[in-house]
Scaffold this motif. Structure first.
Motif, short mmCIF file in Angstrom:
data_model
loop_
_atom_site.label_atom_id
_atom_site.label_comp_id
_atom_site.label_asym_id
_atom_site.label_seq_id
_atom_site.Cartn_x
_atom_site.Cartn_y
_atom_site.Cartn_z
N HIS A 35 0.81 -1.22 0.00
CA HIS A 35 0.00 0.00 0.00
C HIS A 35 0.84 1.26 0.00
N ASP A 36 2.11 1.17 0.43
CA ASP A 36 2.97 2.35 0.50
C ASP A 36 3.05 3.09 -0.83
N GLY A 37 2.98 2.34 -1.93
CA GLY A 37 3.14 2.95 -3.24
C GLY A 37 2.05 3.94 -3.60
N TRP A 38 0.93 3.92 -2.89
CA TRP A 38 -0.18 4.82 -3.19
C TRP A 38 -0.19 6.08 -2.32
N GLU A 39 0.80 6.25 -1.45
CA GLU A 39 0.75 7.36 -0.50
C GLU A 39 0.60 8.71 -1.18
N GLY A 40 1.40 8.95 -2.22
CA GLY A 40 1.34 10.25 -2.89
C GLY A 40 0.04 10.51 -3.60
N VAL A 41 -0.63 9.45 -4.02
CA VAL A 41 -1.92 9.60 -4.68
C VAL A 41 -3.03 9.82 -3.66
N VAL A 42 -3.02 9.02 -2.60
CA VAL A 42 -4.07 9.13 -1.58
C VAL A 42 -4.06 10.51 -0.93
N GLU A 43 -2.87 11.03 -0.65
CA GLU A 43 -2.83 12.34 0.01
C GLU A 43 -3.38 13.45 -0.87
N ARG A 44 -3.42 13.23 -2.18
CA ARG A 44 -3.95 14.23 -3.10
C ARG A 44 -5.43 14.04 -3.40
N LEU A 45 -5.98 12.87 -3.09
CA LEU A 45 -7.38 12.60 -3.39
C LEU A 45 -8.27 12.50 -2.16
N ARG A 46 -7.67 12.44 -1.00
CA ARG A 46 -8.45 12.20 0.22
C ARG A 46 -9.40 13.35 0.55
N ASP A 47 -9.20 14.52 -0.04
CA ASP A 47 -10.12 15.63 0.20
C ASP A 47 -11.43 15.48 -0.57
N ARG A 48 -11.47 14.55 -1.54
CA ARG A 48 -12.66 14.39 -2.37
C ARG A 48 -13.24 12.97 -2.35
N PHE A 49 -12.42 11.98 -1.98
CA PHE A 49 -12.84 10.60 -2.07
C PHE A 49 -12.48 9.84 -0.79
N ARG A 50 -13.19 8.76 -0.55
CA ARG A 50 -12.83 7.83 0.51
C ARG A 50 -11.80 6.86 -0.08
N CYS A 51 -10.56 7.04 0.26
CA CYS A 51 -9.47 6.29 -0.33
C CYS A 51 -9.09 5.11 0.57
N ILE A 52 -9.20 3.92 0.02
CA ILE A 52 -8.92 2.69 0.77
C ILE A 52 -7.73 1.99 0.12
N VAL A 53 -6.75 1.62 0.92
CA VAL A 53 -5.61 0.85 0.42
C VAL A 53 -5.61 -0.50 1.14
N MET A 54 -5.07 -1.51 0.48
CA MET A 54 -4.97 -2.83 1.09
C MET A 54 -3.70 -3.52 0.61
N ASP A 55 -3.22 -4.44 1.41
CA ASP A 55 -2.11 -5.31 1.02
C ASP A 55 -2.66 -6.70 0.78
N CYS A 56 -2.28 -7.31 -0.33
CA CYS A 56 -2.76 -8.66 -0.60
C CYS A 56 -2.04 -9.66 0.29
N ARG A 57 -2.56 -10.85 0.36
CA ARG A 57 -1.95 -11.92 1.15
C ARG A 57 -0.50 -12.11 0.73
N GLY A 58 0.37 -12.26 1.73
CA GLY A 58 1.77 -12.51 1.46
C GLY A 58 2.61 -11.29 1.20
N ALA A 59 2.02 -10.09 1.24
CA ALA A 59 2.77 -8.88 0.90
C ALA A 59 2.47 -7.77 1.91
N GLY A 60 3.35 -6.77 1.94
CA GLY A 60 3.14 -5.62 2.80
C GLY A 60 2.97 -6.02 4.25
N ASP A 61 1.91 -5.50 4.87
CA ASP A 61 1.64 -5.78 6.27
C ASP A 61 0.57 -6.84 6.48
N SER A 62 0.25 -7.57 5.43
CA SER A 62 -0.73 -8.66 5.55
C SER A 62 -0.03 -9.95 5.96
#
Length: 277
Positions: free
Chosen positions: A32-59
C-alpha cells in the motif's frame, strides 16, 4: 494498523478521506505504501482505501492462495468487510490484472475500473534469463543491487526513501507470493474475454514501460474503456507521477469514459439548432 480477516487471512487495510469510495491495490511484490502520494492528493474528495494482498506488505503470509482469482476474491471480501456494495477499483501492475478479473467475474461490485500499467491479460512475458536473475537477487537478498537498479530504471526522479522502501517491501514478501503470483500472471489467459467488461474502465500506461505494447493491445479489446499514456514515465507510475496520476483519476471519476462514440451521443441528444442560410 487495521487488519481484517478476509477468506481466512489477516489482510492489512487503511483508509482516509470521505466521499465516493476508491480501493487501491498494489502490484507484484508491492504494498500500500506505493499509493501514499496519490491518496494524500485525493483524500479531500474521495474515501481512499488501500490494502495489502496476502503474502505482501503488512498482511499475513499464508501457505497458499497466491492466484489472480483468489486475490480478486480477497478484494471482494475487503469490500464486504467495509460495508461497500460497490466501489471504484484502481490496480497497479498485478493489481491491474486483478482488476480485469474483477471486471469479468465481479462486475456488479464495481462502479469504475482503473488499470494502471496492468500485467497483460494473456500472460506476462519476460526473458527467462532476466526472470532468473531477478529471482536470484531476491533469494540472495541482494538489496544494494536491487536498489541501484530500481533507481537507474525509473524514468522520473523518485526519492531514495521511496525506492529503498519499495525494495525492502519486495524482499519481505512471502515465498508463495513471490513464486506463485508470478506463475499465476504467466498462466492467465483472459484476453479474449476483455470485451465482456462493460464497467467504465480507464487504462493508464507509460511510454517508458516494457508493458506498454501489451497495455495498448488489452485496451483495444476492452468493452467500455478510455486511455491515458504518460510520456517519460516507466512502470512505477504511482510513485513517479503521483500528482499527474491523481488529476487523471479525479477526472475519470467525474467524467467516466469519454470517447468519440460518447461525443456523437452527446450531439444526438442535444437540441437541434437551425443553420443560417
Amino acid at each position: 494498523m487495521p487488519h481484517a480477516q478476509i477468506n481466512g487471512v489477516d489482510l492489512f487495510y487503511d483508509e482516509a478521506g470521505a466521499g465516493e469510495p476508491i480501493l487501491f491495490h498494489h502490484g507484484y511484490t508491492g504494498s500500500h505504501d506505493g499509493w501514499e502520494g496519490v491518496v494524500e492528493r485525493l483524500r479531500d474528495r474521495f474515501r481512499c482505501i488501500v490494502m495489502d494482498c496476502r503474502g505482501a506488505g503488512d498482511s499475513a503470509q499464508p501457505a497458499d492462495g497466491y492466484t489472480i482469482d483468489q486475490y480478486a476474491l480477497d478484494v471482494v471480501g475487503m469490500a464486504d468487510h467495509l460495508g461497500l456494495e460497490r466501489v471504484a477499483y484502481v490496480g497497479h501492475s498485478m493489481g491491474g490484472l486483478i482488476g480485469m478479473w474483477l471486471g469479468l467475474e465481479h462486475a456488479r461490485r464495481l462502479t469504475k475500473l482503473v488499470l494502471v500499467a496492468p500485467a497483460p491479460a494473456d500472460g506476462i512475458r519476460r526473458d527467462p534469463a532476466d526472470r532468473e536473475r531477478a529471482r536470484a537477487l531476491w533469494i540472495g537478498r541482494e538489496r544494494d543491487t536491487m536498489i541501484h537498479e530500481r533507481t537507474v530504471t525509473a524514468a522520473r526522479s523518485v526519492s531514495e526513501e521511496q525506492i529503498v522502501g519499495s525494495i525492502d517491501r519486495a524482499l519481505s514478501v512471502s515465498e508463495g507470493h513471490y513464486e506463485e503470483s508470478w506463475r499465476s500472471m504467466e498462466q492467465t489467459r483472459i484476453g479474449e474475454r476483455l470485451g465482456e467488461i462493460q464497467t467504465p474502465t480507464l487504462m493508464i500506461a507509460a511510454a517508458a514501460d516494457d508493458l506498454l505494447p501489451g497495455n495498448l493491445d488489452d485496451f483495444r479489446r476492452l468493452g467500455n474503456a478510455t486511455l491515458h499514456v504518460f510520456s517519460r514515465v516507466s512502470h512505477g507510475i504511482p510513485r513517479e507521477v503521483p500528482s499527474a496520476l491523481s488529476r487523471v483519476l479525479a477526472d475519470f471519476m467525474e467524467h467516466g469514459v469519454v470517447i468519440p462514440a460518447t461525443l456523437r451521443e452527446r450531439l444526438q441528444d442535444a437540441p437541434a439548432r437551425g443553420v443560417r442560410g
